[in-house]
Design an enzyme around this catalytic site. Structure first.
Site, PDB file in Angstrom:
ATOM      1  N   HIS A  23       5.931  27.338 -16.161  1.00 31.84           N
ATOM      2  CA  HIS A  23       5.653  26.926 -17.549  1.00 31.84           C
ATOM      3  C   HIS A  23       4.572  25.850 -17.634  1.00 31.84           C
ATOM      4  CE1 HIS A  23       8.850  29.304 -19.161  1.00 31.84           C
ATOM      5  NE2 HIS A  23       9.822  28.594 -18.626  1.00 31.84           N
ATOM      6  N   ASP A  79      11.282  35.864 -13.756  1.00 32.27           N
ATOM      7  CA  ASP A  79      12.109  34.862 -14.431  1.00 32.27           C
ATOM      8  C   ASP A  79      12.464  35.369 -15.829  1.00 32.27           C
ATOM      9  OD1 ASP A  79      12.582  31.601 -14.097  1.00 32.27           O
ATOM     10  OD2 ASP A  79      12.368  32.213 -16.195  1.00 32.27           O
ATOM     11  N   HIS A 109      12.370  33.791 -18.506  1.00 31.46           N
ATOM     12  CA  HIS A 109      11.441  33.218 -19.477  1.00 31.46           C
ATOM     13  C   HIS A 109      10.010  33.558 -19.091  1.00 31.46           C
ATOM     14  CE1 HIS A 109      14.996  30.402 -19.482  1.00 31.46           C
ATOM     15  NE2 HIS A 109      14.962  30.819 -20.740  1.00 31.46           N
ATOM     16  N   ASP A 138      17.366  33.151 -13.413  1.00 38.67           N
ATOM     17  CA  ASP A 138      18.079  32.872 -14.658  1.00 38.67           C
ATOM     18  C   ASP A 138      18.258  34.101 -15.537  1.00 38.67           C
ATOM     19  OD1 ASP A 138      15.332  32.861 -14.927  1.00 38.67           O
ATOM     20  OD2 ASP A 138      15.205  30.957 -15.985  1.00 38.67           O
TER      21      ASP A 138
END
Length: 439
Positions: A218, A255, A257, A342
């Site tokens: 990120h 991931d 996200h 995740d």
């Protein structure tokens, strides 16, 4: 608590090469990191039990000079897995999901399941004495303003104990964050060096896994974001290009996200193919399917948002119909993987339903893809994963996939928590992205 001032971030969708003096075959766990002649209690890693002598592989420093690695050719030929652990024990906030318990939980699971060098000998090697990334390494991805601003903020973090460094988000820093983030980026660079060296010795080099935090995907070029400080995988991608001449880099991000920071860093770069599968509508709200890159990089960004409830079936379809054909067409020189765990059904921060078996499938399939396309050169980087049990068991099963050993997912999966996947929506998303990218 005062926040580090970072310039507004647009959302687009001289290094010291590690001189690896030790290799670990067996040992006892204690905090030790030896870098540049200094002992630092940073990585909480395993202490090396033997020092390599004789001729070994070579790596280049920033000036083109050669240095001998302490991983001799014989070890590199025999190894199936190489890993570095950088748990950033000082970078921690109480009750925060991205805590300093994550990497130790993985290391404990590897030991319990007998996947460490103590149990596997030369098949599994942990590289310990790696250098932090240099500021020049990081500056290939992040702005100098951000890097120097973060470094200066460490004195304030030392005084206050904890500061927030993301203007509106949850990313924090302690007085050790800057150095520990450089160390984690350096772990990835070290593994790139080692995997590339091994690939010159034979057709089946070991796979690398950077067990590092804080995570990185990120972190945007101008600052931190979403628990991430430096883009570990992005730094390694640029390093692979500059140091090893590996021009075409493929980054696969599974991931839950969207890896917006990695995406932004390479959005107009035709030589880095960024492919992300992530939960539709999840943080940070980027990663729309129609964002495919810009300028000369148009077509080298592929986003596949998956509807909530997607699981093993979804990811198998995504790999067979999107990931594999994209890689085969791009023909990378190395594959780097943002391995976020995740998306697991037990993870508290999302709503997909991957299982430990899903991650085993991904690791096994990506490994075969690397063997087919780029001489086996492949390094995984830990990203998310906040349920310590599902995180550690899934990383351990990833190691088993690297070793061509059967999955133990049946010991960890609970079918009772799974529900029917939205297969129609999944098929529609895959058909749409295949059409958009002419796959």
């Amino acid at each position: 608590m005062e926040r580090l001032r970072i310039p507004p971030v647009p959302i687009l969708g001289g290094r010291m090469v590690p001189f690896l003096r030790h290799y670990r075959v067996f040992g006892t766990h204690r905090p030790l990191l030896q870098t540049a002649g200094r002992n630092q209690n940073l990585n909480g890693g395993w202490s090396a039990q033997c020092v390599a002598n004789g001729s070994g592989t070579s790596v280049s420093d920033g000036n083109g000079a050669r240095k001998d690695s302490a991983l001799p050719d014989s070890l590199l030929r025999d190894a199936r897995v190489l890993y570095c652990a950088s748990p950033a024990m000082g970078h921690n906030k109480e009750s925060h999901p991205e805590s300093n318990k994550r990497v130790p939980a993985i290391v404990d699971a590897l030991e319990k399941l007998e996947l460490t060098p103590k149990h596997r000998g030369s098949q599994v090697l942990e590289i310990q004495n790696f250098y932090p990334a240099s500021l020049d390494d990081v500056a290939r991805v992040h702005s100098r303003t951000y890097i120097t601003g973060l470094e200066k903020a460490m004195s304030r973090a030392s005084d206050e104990g904890l500061i927030f460094i993301e203007g509106t988000g949850p990313t924090y820093a302690t007085h050790t964050t800057f150095q520990e983030s450089l160390l984690s980026a350096g772990a990835g660079i070290t593994l790139v060096d080692s995997v590339v060296a091994a690939s010159k010795l034979g057709p089946s080099p070991p796979l690398g896994f950077a067990l590092v935090r804080p995570p990185g995907h990120h972190a945007v070029p101008e600052g931190p974001m979403g628990f991430c400080v430096f883009g570990n995988i992005a730094v390694a991608a640029r390093y692979a290009q500059h140091q090893h001449g590996l021009k075409r880099v493929m980054i696969i991000d599974f991931d839950v996200h969207h890896g917006n920071g990695t995406c932004d860093a390479f959005y107009d770069d035709p030589d880095i193919f960024f492919l992300s599968t992530h939960q539709l509508g999840s943080y940070p709200g980027t990663g729309k399917m129609n964002l495919i890159g810009q300028g000369s990089g148009e077509g080298t960004t592929l986003n596949l948002p998956l509807p909530g409830g997607s699981g093993d079936y979804s990811m198998r379809c995504a790999f067979d119909e999107v990931i594999a054909p994209s890689a085969q067409r791009f023909k990378p020189d190395i594959i780097l993987v943002s391995a976020g765990y995740d998306a697991h059904v037990l993870d508290p921060l999302a709503g997909l339903q991957f299982t430990t078996g899903t991650f085993y499938m991904l690791a096994s399939s990506i490994k075969e893809l690397a063997r087919e396309l780029c001489g086996g050169r492949c390094v995984f980087f830990l990203e998310g994963g906040y349920n310590l049990q599902s995180l550690s068991s899934s990383v351990a099963d990833t190691f088993r996939a690297f070793l061509d050993e059967p999955s133990l997912a049946a010991q960890f999966n609970d079918p009772a928590v799974l529900y029917e996947e939205p297969t129609r929506r999944i098929k529609k998303a895959i058909e749409k992205v295949r059409h958009l990218h002419s796959l």
